[in-house]
Scaffold this active site. Sequence first.
Site, PDB file in Angstrom:
ATOM      1  N   PRO A 255       0.815   0.645  21.221  1.00 58.06           N
ATOM      2  CA  PRO A 255      -0.406  -0.154  21.366  1.00 58.06           C
ATOM      3  C   PRO A 255      -0.537  -1.336  20.406  1.00 58.06           C
ATOM      4  O   PRO A 255      -1.397  -2.190  20.588  1.00 58.06           O
ATOM      5  CB  PRO A 255      -1.528   0.862  21.115  1.00 58.06           C
ATOM      6  CG  PRO A 255      -0.900   1.911  20.251  1.00 58.06           C
ATOM      7  CD  PRO A 255       0.529   1.994  20.690  1.00 58.06           C
TER       8      PRO A 255
ATOM      9  N   HIS B 279       5.027  -9.528   8.433  1.00 58.23           N
ATOM     10  CA  HIS B 279       3.694  -8.944   8.247  1.00 58.23           C
ATOM     11  C   HIS B 279       3.791  -7.463   7.861  1.00 58.23           C
ATOM     12  O   HIS B 279       3.225  -7.037   6.846  1.00 58.23           O
ATOM     13  CB  HIS B 279       2.882  -9.119   9.535  1.00 58.23           C
ATOM     14  CG  HIS B 279       1.516  -8.524   9.478  1.00 58.23           C
ATOM     15  ND1 HIS B 279       0.397  -9.256   9.146  1.00 58.23           N
ATOM     16  CD2 HIS B 279       1.077  -7.260   9.688  1.00 58.23           C
ATOM     17  CE1 HIS B 279      -0.663  -8.472   9.164  1.00 58.23           C
ATOM     18  NE2 HIS B 279      -0.279  -7.246   9.498  1.00 58.23           N
ATOM     19  N   GLU B 280       4.520  -6.698   8.650  1.00 56.09           N
ATOM     20  CA  GLU B 280       4.590  -5.255   8.363  1.00 56.09           C
ATOM     21  C   GLU B 280       5.297  -4.996   7.028  1.00 56.09           C
ATOM     22  O   GLU B 280       4.921  -4.098   6.281  1.00 56.09           O
ATOM     23  CB  GLU B 280       5.279  -4.501   9.508  1.00 56.09           C
ATOM     24  CG  GLU B 280       4.631  -4.683  10.885  1.00 56.09           C
ATOM     25  CD  GLU B 280       3.126  -4.525  10.925  1.00 56.09           C
ATOM     26  OE1 GLU B 280       2.573  -3.783  10.081  1.00 56.09           O
ATOM     27  OE2 GLU B 280       2.480  -5.160  11.793  1.00 56.09           O
TER      28      GLU B 280
ATOM     29  N   MET C 107       3.216  -1.375  13.109  1.00 53.63           N
ATOM     30  CA  MET C 107       2.434  -0.503  12.244  1.00 53.63           C
ATOM     31  C   MET C 107       3.276  -0.220  11.008  1.00 53.63           C
ATOM     32  O   MET C 107       4.427   0.208  11.107  1.00 53.63           O
ATOM     33  CB  MET C 107       2.068   0.787  12.992  1.00 53.63           C
ATOM     34  CG  MET C 107       1.328   1.804  12.139  1.00 53.63           C
ATOM     35  SD  MET C 107      -0.303   1.187  11.602  1.00 53.63           S
ATOM     36  CE  MET C 107      -0.433   1.974  10.003  1.00 53.63           C
ATOM     37  N   GLU C 108       2.640  -0.460   9.842  1.00 53.44           N
ATOM     38  CA  GLU C 108       3.360  -0.475   8.569  1.00 53.44           C
ATOM     39  C   GLU C 108       3.651   0.911   8.003  1.00 53.44           C
ATOM     40  O   GLU C 108       3.466   1.138   6.805  1.00 53.44           O
ATOM     41  CB  GLU C 108       2.545  -1.299   7.566  1.00 53.44           C
ATOM     42  CG  GLU C 108       1.174  -0.705   7.164  1.00 53.44           C
ATOM     43  CD  GLU C 108       0.008  -1.118   8.058  1.00 53.44           C
ATOM     44  OE1 GLU C 108       0.245  -1.417   9.241  1.00 53.44           O
ATOM     45  OE2 GLU C 108      -1.139  -1.128   7.575  1.00 53.44           O
TER      46      GLU C 108
ATOM     47  N   TYR D 188      -8.156 -10.285   9.305  1.00 53.68           N
ATOM     48  CA  TYR D 188      -6.843 -10.913   9.215  1.00 53.68           C
ATOM     49  C   TYR D 188      -6.965 -12.398   8.853  1.00 53.68           C
ATOM     50  O   TYR D 188      -6.391 -12.871   7.883  1.00 53.68           O
ATOM     51  CB  TYR D 188      -6.121 -10.831  10.565  1.00 53.68           C
ATOM     52  CG  TYR D 188      -5.682  -9.439  10.965  1.00 53.68           C
ATOM     53  CD1 TYR D 188      -6.590  -8.528  11.506  1.00 53.68           C
ATOM     54  CD2 TYR D 188      -4.365  -9.027  10.834  1.00 53.68           C
ATOM     55  CE1 TYR D 188      -6.191  -7.265  11.898  1.00 53.68           C
ATOM     56  CE2 TYR D 188      -3.955  -7.760  11.224  1.00 53.68           C
ATOM     57  CZ  TYR D 188      -4.868  -6.890  11.761  1.00 53.68           C
ATOM     58  OH  TYR D 188      -4.474  -5.636  12.138  1.00 53.68           O
TER      59      TYR D 188
ATOM     60  N   GLU E 171      -5.512  -6.245   5.561  1.00 52.21           N
ATOM     61  CA  GLU E 171      -4.961  -7.186   6.539  1.00 52.21           C
ATOM     62  C   GLU E 171      -5.022  -8.660   6.109  1.00 52.21           C
ATOM     63  O   GLU E 171      -4.089  -9.408   6.376  1.00 52.21           O
ATOM     64  CB  GLU E 171      -5.634  -6.994   7.903  1.00 52.21           C
ATOM     65  CG  GLU E 171      -5.402  -5.598   8.508  1.00 52.21           C
ATOM     66  CD  GLU E 171      -3.936  -5.250   8.743  1.00 52.21           C
ATOM     67  OE1 GLU E 171      -3.085  -6.162   8.747  1.00 52.21           O
ATOM     68  OE2 GLU E 171      -3.645  -4.046   8.917  1.00 52.21           O
TER      69      GLU E 171
ATOM     70  N   HIS F 271       2.967  -5.442   4.124  1.00 52.92           N
ATOM     71  CA  HIS F 271       2.089  -4.279   3.906  1.00 52.92           C
ATOM     72  C   HIS F 271       2.685  -3.287   2.893  1.00 52.92           C
ATOM     73  O   HIS F 271       1.950  -2.466   2.338  1.00 52.92           O
ATOM     74  CB  HIS F 271       1.860  -3.524   5.220  1.00 52.92           C
ATOM     75  CG  HIS F 271       0.685  -3.996   6.018  1.00 52.92           C
ATOM     76  ND1 HIS F 271      -0.580  -4.088   5.501  1.00 52.92           N
ATOM     77  CD2 HIS F 271       0.585  -4.374   7.325  1.00 52.92           C
ATOM     78  CE1 HIS F 271      -1.415  -4.505   6.458  1.00 52.92           C
ATOM     79  NE2 HIS F 271      -0.730  -4.695   7.575  1.00 52.92           N
TER      80      HIS F 271
ATOM     81  N   ASP G 175     -12.215   1.334  14.555  1.00 53.31           N
ATOM     82  CA  ASP G 175     -11.412   0.512  15.456  1.00 53.31           C
ATOM     83  C   ASP G 175     -12.240  -0.595  16.118  1.00 53.31           C
ATOM     84  O   ASP G 175     -11.724  -1.661  16.430  1.00 53.31           O
ATOM     85  CB  ASP G 175     -10.784   1.413  16.526  1.00 53.31           C
ATOM     86  CG  ASP G 175      -9.581   0.768  17.168  1.00 53.31           C
ATOM     87  OD1 ASP G 175      -8.663   0.395  16.426  1.00 53.31           O
ATOM     88  OD2 ASP G 175      -9.573   0.609  18.403  1.00 53.31           O
TER      89      ASP G 175
HETATM   90  N1  BES Z   1      -2.027  -2.078  10.436  1.00 53.95           N
HETATM   91  C1  BES Z   1      -2.012  -2.949  11.544  1.00 53.95           C
HETATM   92  C2  BES Z   1      -2.219  -2.252  12.844  1.00 53.95           C
HETATM   93  C3  BES Z   1      -3.531  -1.511  12.966  1.00 53.95           C
HETATM   94  C4  BES Z   1      -4.709  -2.120  12.604  1.00 53.95           C
HETATM   95  C5  BES Z   1      -3.572  -0.241  13.460  1.00 53.95           C
HETATM   96  C6  BES Z   1      -5.901  -1.431  12.721  1.00 53.95           C
HETATM   97  C7  BES Z   1      -4.761   0.435  13.582  1.00 53.95           C
HETATM   98  C8  BES Z   1      -5.929  -0.160  13.199  1.00 53.95           C
HETATM   99  C9  BES Z   1      -0.717  -3.756  11.608  1.00 53.95           C
HETATM  100  O1  BES Z   1      -0.193  -4.098  10.370  1.00 53.95           O
HETATM  101  C10 BES Z   1      -1.015  -5.051  12.292  1.00 53.95           C
HETATM  102  O2  BES Z   1      -1.808  -5.775  11.762  1.00 53.95           O
HETATM  103  N2  BES Z   1      -0.387  -5.330  13.410  1.00 53.95           N
HETATM  104  C11 BES Z   1      -0.552  -6.576  14.112  1.00 53.95           C
HETATM  105  C12 BES Z   1       0.570  -7.469  13.708  1.00 53.95           C
HETATM  106  C13 BES Z   1       0.280  -8.898  13.489  1.00 53.95           C
HETATM  107  C14 BES Z   1      -0.971  -9.281  12.824  1.00 53.95           C
HETATM  108  C15 BES Z   1       1.482  -9.654  12.980  1.00 53.95           C
HETATM  109  C16 BES Z   1      -0.480  -6.292  15.597  1.00 53.95           C
HETATM  110  O3  BES Z   1      -0.255  -5.140  15.970  1.00 53.95           O
HETATM  111  O4  BES Z   1      -0.666  -7.182  16.397  1.00 53.95           O
HETATM  112 ZN    ZN Z   2      -1.367  -5.538   9.395  1.00 52.44          ZN
END
Ligand code: BES
Ligand code: ZN
Length: 616
Positions: free
Chosen positions: A280, A309-310, A284-285, A397, A332, A313, A389
């Site tokens: 989804p 990005h990851e 994910m880091e 971000y 973020e 983190h 969420d």
């Molecule tokens: N940690 C997040 C994903 C996340 C956020 C999971 C909130 C659950 C709740 C991950 O590091 C992220 O930000 N992913 C982004 C990547 C992007 C900003 C480069 C994504 O999935 O789009």
């Molecule tokens: Zn992130």
Amino acid sequence: MKMLFLTIVLSVISIFPANAQPVNSMKDIHSFANTHEIAVKHLALDLTVNFDTKTLSGKATLTLDNKKKTKQLILDTRGLEIDKITLDEKETRAKFTLGDEQKIFGSPLTITITPKTKFVTIYYITSPTAGALQWLEPSQTAGKGKPFLFTQSEAILARTWVPCMDGPGVRMTYSATIHTRPDLVAVMSASGNSGTKSADGVYKFEMKQPIPSYLLALAVGDLEFRPLGIRSGVYAEPSVVEKSANEFADIEKMISAAEELYGPYRWERYDLLVLPPSFPFGGMENPRLTFATPTILAGDRSLVALVAHELAHSWSGNLVTNATWNDFWMNEGFTVYFEHRIMEKVYGRDYSEMLAVLTLKDLKEEIQSIGPSSDDTKLKLNLAGRDPDDGMTNIAYDKGYFFLRLCEETIGREQWDAFLKQYFDGNAFKSMTTEMFLEHLQKQFKIKQNKELSSALSINDWVYTAGLPANCPNPQSNEFEKVKSQVNAFMNGTPASQLSTQGWTTHHWLYFLRNIPDSIRLEKVIELDYAFYFTRSGNSEILCEWFLRAIKSDYETAYGPMRGYLMNVGRRKLVKPLYTELAKTEKGKTWAKQVYEKARPGYHSVTYNTIDGILK
Ligand code: BES
Ligand code: ZN
């Protein structure tokens, strides 16, 4: 007066006990755990993966540090069926109660212990509908031959597969034994990954550094490994592992760039796991093992900012962690800032400024869509009573990024970098609230004593006020200026085939598509497709942008491929805008509902919960 003084002193002492993390005494509004009385120091999992029943079953043994000699341990659970609970090595039966199930938050598991209890073992089984778990049929994988399981614990889904203190403000180490089919490989956010199948289907893992529960992660599938460098590599299904290794070939350069910026990488290895397309998120880091969507395998490495990005983190988030989900921007915003810095170091300023221009566009659009006076556009969030969420938008971000960029530009890069390096080092393996960070910042640069500096930064406007502050940095990109002139030329009659697009990268095209006015006529949309074959693009981000265009212009040719895309891709960021745009007209909504009915069973809960809300 004396009383008042004493109360203040006592409350300060109780909020900041010596050598302890102040956050442990702070109530996490999304967790039932009694973290102010007792700590879980270690989690030992022993779980069997059952693809037939779609369950994980086994036990979790928690090692306790009962600081306040409490007689109860309260954990978070959601949908777990508890078989029995025992105490210590003798495994004497413990009394427990499972509270009423609350939507989103689940049920508090209250276990009666003694002040001397060292270990608690919970025997349990997960629900087939556990929010963190996605069980994929072989047909949903790249190889089509074997099933696949993966977890997604952030933000508060760890409790759907592990009974734990499920808040980002507390940390534990963990070890795990996973039993699965011998023809599948298990990997975790820990050491012990190897990518070779074990004859008995048993895999052992260990995470020696303390982490919050949202970084617990497991995947099981037909996986292979390819090394990328001395401390990095990629896991993927056999049919995509070569492509993945090629896409991520710059990873060692990125790790070195990150280390030069903000200090040593503290997790020994950095590997990536490429998941099936229903994952989804983009990434994910999970510590030591980033989980990534296959939609970034563009073939030309053009979407690897996500890897930066990851990776970032590993400092912002995994080392210094947001204390509560209200402080989500501490994870973020810092990471987007760090990501841009890594991209600048590895690929140059022109490239990273293109990313920054797109980020500003995203931010402005996000503020418009949430509403410029909404509390959800503040960096410091108030998610009380809500699913975290829901409040986790691009604000954390992108507004976070621009605030930190403003700090850099105002304070000067050299001093700012020295501060950040020290910040990550000095707070490693700790949690951070917005307020603690601001205090560090203000102290370091004596901001409160400096009128000019405090008005140049206007911290309050950025962190505690809705909307976009007037002093937002304004990135400039010459490359995008050129793209804009081509958009203008096209809208003013230059045929698509005669535009100067030589050397354009994915981001040039994204900017091009995003700047085409909504008033464009259908014939011109068709002309673009004939000239540039957007409908047949192999790049998931370009496709998403193009399909948006197609919906707005009712370009029917794109609907067949768009249907295929929505059926295949489960990454929320790529499907949500399409369903949202489709839902704006009756015709679009009807079409979207038909597609969604078929696509929904293939989506992870994170994605279908969002899309359900859009199409209801
Ligand atoms: N940690 C997040 C994903 C996340 C956020 C999971 C909130 C659950 C709740 C991950 O590091 C992220 O930000 N992913 C982004 C990547 C992007 C900003 C480069 C994504 O999935 O789009
Ligand atoms: Zn992130």
